[in-house]
Design a protein around this motif. Structure first.
Motif, PDB file in Angstrom:
ATOM      1  N   UNK A   1       1.099  -1.491  -0.179  1.00 21.82           N
ATOM      2  CA  UNK A   1      -0.447  -0.123  -0.200  1.00 21.82           C
ATOM      3  C   UNK A   1       0.358   0.970   0.033  1.00 21.82           C
ATOM      4  N   UNK A   2       1.849   1.187   0.858  1.00 23.91           N
ATOM      5  CA  UNK A   2       2.435   2.389   1.139  1.00 23.91           C
ATOM      6  C   UNK A   2       3.289   2.712  -0.132  1.00 23.91           C
TER       7      UNK A   2
ATOM      8  N   UNK B   1      -7.206  12.064  -6.596  1.00 27.09           N
ATOM      9  CA  UNK B   1      -7.175  13.324  -6.272  1.00 27.09           C
ATOM     10  C   UNK B   1      -7.217  14.608  -7.420  1.00 27.09           C
TER      11      UNK B   1
ATOM     12  N   UNK C   1      -3.465   7.773  -4.723  1.00 23.82           N
ATOM     13  CA  UNK C   1      -3.830   8.760  -4.507  1.00 23.82           C
ATOM     14  C   UNK C   1      -3.955  10.012  -5.567  1.00 23.82           C
ATOM     15  N   UNK C   2      -3.132  10.182  -5.791  1.00 26.59           N
ATOM     16  CA  UNK C   2      -2.706  11.089  -6.621  1.00 26.59           C
ATOM     17  C   UNK C   2      -3.940  10.776  -8.007  1.00 26.59           C
TER      18      UNK C   2
ATOM     19  N   UNK D   1       3.317  15.787 -10.512  1.00 28.50           N
ATOM     20  CA  UNK D   1       3.847  14.689  -9.408  1.00 28.50           C
ATOM     21  C   UNK D   1       3.321  13.992  -8.389  1.00 28.50           C
ATOM     22  N   UNK D   2       3.276  12.325  -8.117  1.00 30.42           N
ATOM     23  CA  UNK D   2       2.192  12.005  -7.062  1.00 30.42           C
ATOM     24  C   UNK D   2       2.555  12.805  -5.994  1.00 30.42           C
ATOM     25  N   UNK D   3       1.742  12.525  -5.046  1.00 36.80           N
ATOM     26  CA  UNK D   3       0.756  13.637  -3.760  1.00 36.80           C
ATOM     27  C   UNK D   3       1.058  11.690  -2.598  1.00 36.80           C
ATOM     28  N   UNK D   4       2.079  11.737  -2.419  1.00 36.34           N
ATOM     29  CA  UNK D   4       1.821  10.600  -0.970  1.00 36.34           C
ATOM     30  C   UNK D   4       0.886  11.064   0.126  1.00 36.34           C
ATOM     31  N   UNK D   5      -0.230  10.863   0.192  1.00 30.43           N
ATOM     32  CA  UNK D   5      -1.637  10.660   1.853  1.00 30.43           C
ATOM     33  C   UNK D   5      -0.971  10.713   2.823  1.00 30.43           C
TER      34      UNK D   5
ATOM     35  N   UNK E   1      -2.780   6.957   6.029  1.00 26.71           N
ATOM     36  CA  UNK E   1      -3.437   6.244   5.101  1.00 26.71           C
ATOM     37  C   UNK E   1      -3.392   4.866   4.934  1.00 26.71           C
ATOM     38  N   UNK E   2      -1.983   4.420   4.969  1.00 19.29           N
ATOM     39  CA  UNK E   2      -1.540   3.187   5.118  1.00 19.29           C
ATOM     40  C   UNK E   2      -2.167   2.668   6.776  1.00 19.29           C
TER      41      UNK E   2
ATOM     42  N   UNK F   1      -9.465   5.746  -2.663  1.00 19.81           N
ATOM     43  CA  UNK F   1      -8.140   5.104  -2.953  1.00 19.81           C
ATOM     44  C   UNK F   1      -8.123   3.861  -1.794  1.00 19.81           C
TER      45      UNK F   1
ATOM     46  N   UNK G   1       0.343   3.791  -2.737  1.00 17.30           N
ATOM     47  CA  UNK G   1      -0.464   4.925  -2.650  1.00 17.30           C
ATOM     48  C   UNK G   1      -1.068   6.128  -3.331  1.00 17.30           C
ATOM     49  N   UNK G   2       0.637   6.548  -3.154  1.00 17.22           N
ATOM     50  CA  UNK G   2       1.222   7.953  -3.954  1.00 17.22           C
ATOM     51  C   UNK G   2       0.272   8.305  -5.313  1.00 17.22           C
TER      52      UNK G   2
END
Lengths: 199, 115
Positions: A30-31, A42, A38-39, B14-18, B22-23, A55, A34-35
């Motif tokens: 997940x870690x 979003x 989620x992006x 650029x990807x944004x980490x939540x 979140x995890x 997400x 997730x970026x």
């Protein structure tokens, strides 16, 4: 354990361990992803809370379907496909008069060289129709080539190229009309018609 | 030719980490689903529910077998009763025949003595 989403070996090992029931391994998966998930959510939904909800839903779906995911490459493909399909479904169900979250309230990358222009680009992207927006996100956020985008979105490659070309033209036109003064001249000069090279 | 829009888009997207939170939320949801029997975790092989199709087929077979045994017993008893009735009839006929024989002999003897 922190792994990069592009580290196929590490991802496959995590998948094997997660399938064996190791929650920490699934947490690491997940870690790692997730970026990206989620992006995508979003930038498709323009709403942080709904994006987080989507997400989470995608990762719960992954947890239920992990045994059907064949490899680390397939994992990335599966996550992007499910995220974008579900985001498009939510957008279809959404009331047309619902206001979108202001682009300025969406968190900004602190390393942005030009935060205002980047915010503006994200806001303009949010105005594109869902399908071309998904194509642009896969191209510029996920760095996929048109073939991979076509496979992810179940589109023909010509449709992907056409969405990219028209979206970039729209973005170029709109960003040009909103930037003023010296900044406008610089931006317009550098955003000359280079669509062919982008695709 | 400059490809600045390309670079600007990559930078803007650029990807944004939540975040770590979140995890944790995802793992907590998975854990809470695993506790709920209706939403069992997919990793652990679900315990197999008893296969009621086999159970009902076995019960049906057993009922048929019991039915056949009962039917066979009933038929055997009927056959035995039939044999017993036949034996009794034969015995009665034999007795009657013997009695008739005796009566015939008596009548014949009386006829000879009268003549």
């Amino acid at each position: 354990l922190y792994v990069n989403e592009n580290d196929a070996g590490a991802n496959e090992e995590l998948m094997t361990r997660a399938l064996a029931g190791e929650a920490a391994a699934f947490g690491s998966l997940v870690r790692a992803h997730q970026g990206s998930v989620y992006s995508l959510a979003l930038r498709m939904l323009s709403d942080r809370y709904e994006a987080e909800d989507l997400a989470q839903e995608v990762f719960l779906g992954l947890h239920h379907n992990l045994s059907s995911v064949e490899s680390a490459a397939h994992l990335g493909f599966w996550l992007r496909k499910v995220t974008l399909n579900r985001a498009i479904d939510r957008l279809r169900r959404r009331r047309p008069d619902r206001p979108l979250e202001e682009a300025s309230s969406v968190p900004c990358d602190p390393t942005d060289s030009d935060p205002l222009l980047q915010r503006r680009l994200r806001a303009l992207l949010a105005q594109l129709a869902p399908a071309p927006r998904a194509v642009v996100l896969l191209r510029y956020q996920e760095d996929l080539n048109p073939n991979e985008i076509a496979r992810t979105l179940n589109m023909s490659i010509n449709t992907v190229k056409s969405h990219l070309k028209r979206s970039l033209a729209t973005l170029r036109e709109r960003i040009g009309s909103t930037v003023h003064g010296e900044r406008r001249r610089t931006v317009l000069g550098s955003f000359s018609d280079d669509t062919g090279s982008l695709i | 030719m400059s490809n600045e829009l390309n670079d600007r888009l990559r930078a803007a997207l650029r990807p944004i980490d939540p975040g770590e939170d979140f995890t944790r939320k995802v793992l907590a949801q998975i854990a809470s689903q695993a506790r709920s029997p209706a939403l069992a975790a997919p990793f652990a092989r679900p315990t197999r529910a008893p296969d009621f199709r086999w159970l009902s087929a076995a019960a049906l077979l057993m009922l048929v077998a019991i039915g056949m045994v009962v039917m066979h017993g009933w038929q055997a008893r009927r056959a035995q009763e039939g044999m017993e009735a036949r034996r009794q009839v034969m015995e009665a006929l034999q007795v009657t025949s013997e009695k008739l024989d005796v009566a015939y002999r008596v009548v014949k003897e009386k006829e000879h003595s009268g003549a």
